[in-house]
Enzyme design. Structure first.
Site, PDB file in Angstrom:
ATOM      1  N   ARG A 129      -1.351 -18.722  61.547  1.00  0.00           N
ATOM      2  CA  ARG A 129      -1.758 -17.543  62.315  1.00  0.00           C
ATOM      3  C   ARG A 129      -2.804 -16.691  61.604  1.00  0.00           C
ATOM      4  NH1 ARG A 129       3.851 -14.945  64.791  1.00  0.00           N
ATOM      5  NH2 ARG A 129       4.582 -16.802  65.927  1.00  0.00           N
ATOM      6  N   ASP A 290      10.106  -1.336  65.165  1.00  0.00           N
ATOM      7  CA  ASP A 290       9.349  -0.605  66.180  1.00  0.00           C
ATOM      8  C   ASP A 290      10.237   0.366  66.953  1.00  0.00           C
ATOM      9  OD1 ASP A 290      10.725  -2.686  67.361  1.00  0.00           O
ATOM     10  OD2 ASP A 290       9.027  -3.468  68.513  1.00  0.00           O
TER      11      ASP A 290
END
Length: 379
Positions: A129, A290
C-alpha cells in the site's frame, strides 16, 4: 385690517425661516448599514408590505406579481435582486456560507508547511500500500506527510525522512490503533503546525483540495471536519467510575476517510489526548481511535463535527464519485464494497489490472505533468 394681515404674514415667514434653519443645522440620520439596505431593497422587490413570499423562495422573493410590481424588465429585476442579496450578505466578520451549507470563516493564507498529514500504516503494508502512496500523492509534498508505522524499514526511511516508529503493536486492535493515534497527536502538537489531518494507507489525498478546504477555516477556531460512516450518532457506554457506566452519544469522522482538526481545537483536547491520556480516554468508552477522537471533541468539549462530503472511504460506493468532480475531492480510497471491488470509476492510461486502486489514473488526471504519466492519456 391690512396692517394686521401684514403682521401675520411676517410672523408666518419668520416661523418658516426658523424651521428651515433648524432642519439644516440638525445632524442627519446615519446611513443604513449594508445589510439593512439589502433588506430594504428586497422588501421593495417583494411589493407592498404584507405580501407573502412564494413557498420555497424564502424571504427574498415574493409572488410573481409582486416581484415585478416596481421593475420594468427581467434584467432590471435580476440586477436589483443580485445587488440586494450582496448588500444583505453576512454581517461584517461573519462567515460566508459555501455550497455545502456549512458556514465557514473567511479564508486565511495556508502553505503546505502549515499542515501535518499523519498516514497510519503497518509494516506488512509498506510494499502493498505505502509504495503506491509514495509514488503518487505523497511525492508532491513530502514535507507535509508523516508516516506512522510499527516496524523499521530502511528502504522506506531512505525514501522519506518523515517516518515515525510508534512502538505500538502491529495488531489491528482498538488498543493498537489508539496507541498509534496517541503518537500522531503528540507529534503534531510538537510540530507547531496549524492543522492535523489523519488518513489511512488506503487513502489518496488531493493536496490542493485539502489546502483549499482548510484555508476556509481559521486554525485558531474549534474545527473538526470529516465524514461520518454512520447515519446516526454512535452510542457508547462511558465508564465514569470503577462500578458505574452511563450512555453517551456523539458523532465521529471515520478514520478510513480521513479527518482534520485545527490547532486551536487540538490544544483543548490535551487533557484527554496528550501523553498517555489518549489511551486512557479510549478505555473509558472501549472504542477505536477515530471514535475516541469524536468522543473527546463532541462529547467532552461540545464541538460539533463539520460533515464534509469531500472525504471518502472504502465503506461507501466510490463509483458514484463523478470523474468531473475529482479535483474537488479531498480524499479517495479503494477496497471492497458489498463483496465487490470498490474504486473510483475513472478512465486513464492504466488498465484496471495494472491499476486496481485507480490511484495512478487519478494522479495522472490531477497532475498530468507527472513524469511517468503518458502524455497521450485521455480521461
Amino acid at each position: 385690517m391690512l396692517k394686521r394681515c401684514g403682521r401675520r404674514l411676517l410672523l408666518a415667514l419668520a416661523g418658516a425661516l426658523l424651521a428651515c434653519l433648524l432642519v439644516l443645522t440638525a445632524d442627519p440620520p446615519p446611513p443604513p448599514l449594508p445589510a439593512e439596505r439589502g433588506r430594504r431593497a428586497l422588501r421593495s422587490l417583494a411589493g407592498p408590505a404584507g405580501a407573502a413570499p412564494a413557498p420555497g423562495l424564502g424571504a427574498a422573493a415574493a409572488a410573481p406579481g409582486a416581484l415585478v410590481r416596481d421593475v420594468h424588465s427581467l434584467s432590471e429585476y435580476f440586477s436589483l435582486l443580485t445587488r440586494a442579496r450582496r448588500d444583505a450578505g453576512p454581517p461584517p466578520g461573519a462567515a460566508p456560507r459555501p455550497a455545502d451549507g456549512h458556514p465557514r470563516p473567511l479564508a486565511e493564507p495556508l502553505a503546505p508547511r502549515d499542515v501535518f498529514i499523519a498516514v497510519k500504516t503497518t509494516k506488512k503494508f509498506h510494499r502493498a500500500r505505502l509504495d503506491l502512496l509514495l509514488e503518487t500523492w505523497i511525492s508532491r509534498h513530502k514535507e507535509m506527510t508523516f508516516i506512522f508505522t510499527d516496524g523499521e524499514d530502511e528502504a522506506l526511511a531512505r525514501h522519506t525522512g518523515n517516518v515515525v516508529i510508534t512502538n505500538c503493536s502491529a495488531a489491528h486492535s482498538r488498543q493498537a490503533l489508539s496507541c498509534k493515534m496517541a503518537v500522531e497527536y503528540d507529534r503534531f502538537i510538537e510540530s507547531g503546525r496549524k492543522w492535523f489531518c489523519h488518513v489511512d494507507d488506503d487513502n489518496y489525498v488531493n493536496l490542493r483540495a485539502l489546502l483549499r478546504l482548510l484555508a476556509s477555516y481559521p486554525h485558531t477556531r474549534d474545527v473538526y471536519v470529516g465524514k461520518p460512516s454512520l447515519d446516526r450518532p454512535i452510542q457508547a457506554m462511558e465508564r465514569v467510575s470503577e462500578n458505574k457506566v452511563r450512555p453517551v452519544h456523539f458523532w465521529f469522522a471515520t478514520g478510513g476517510a480521513g479527518f482534520c482538526i485545527s490547532r486551536g481545537l487540538a490544544l483543548k483536547m490535551s487533557p484527554w489526548a496528550s501523553g498517555g491520556h489518549f489511551m486512557n480516554t479510549a478505555e473509558r468508552i472501549r472504542l477505536p481511535d477515530d471514535c475516541t477522537i469524536g468522543y473527546i471533541v463532541e462529547a467532552l468539549l461540545g464541538v460539533p463535527l463539520i460533515r464534509s462530503g469531500l472525504f471518502h472511504s472504502h465503506l461507501e460506493n466510490l463509483q458514484q464519485v463523478p470523474t468531473s468532480e475529482l479535483h474537488e475531492q479531498v480524499t479517495l480510497s479503494y477496497g471492497m464494497f458489498e463483496n465487490k471491488r470498490n474504486a473510483v470509476h475513472v478512465k486513464g492510461p492504466f488498465s484496471v489490472e495494472a491499476d486496481p486502486s485507480r490511484f495512478r489514473s487519478i494522479h495522472c488526471h490531477l497532475y498530468p505533468d507527472t513524469p511517468w504519466c503518458p502524455r497521450t492519456a485521455i480521461f
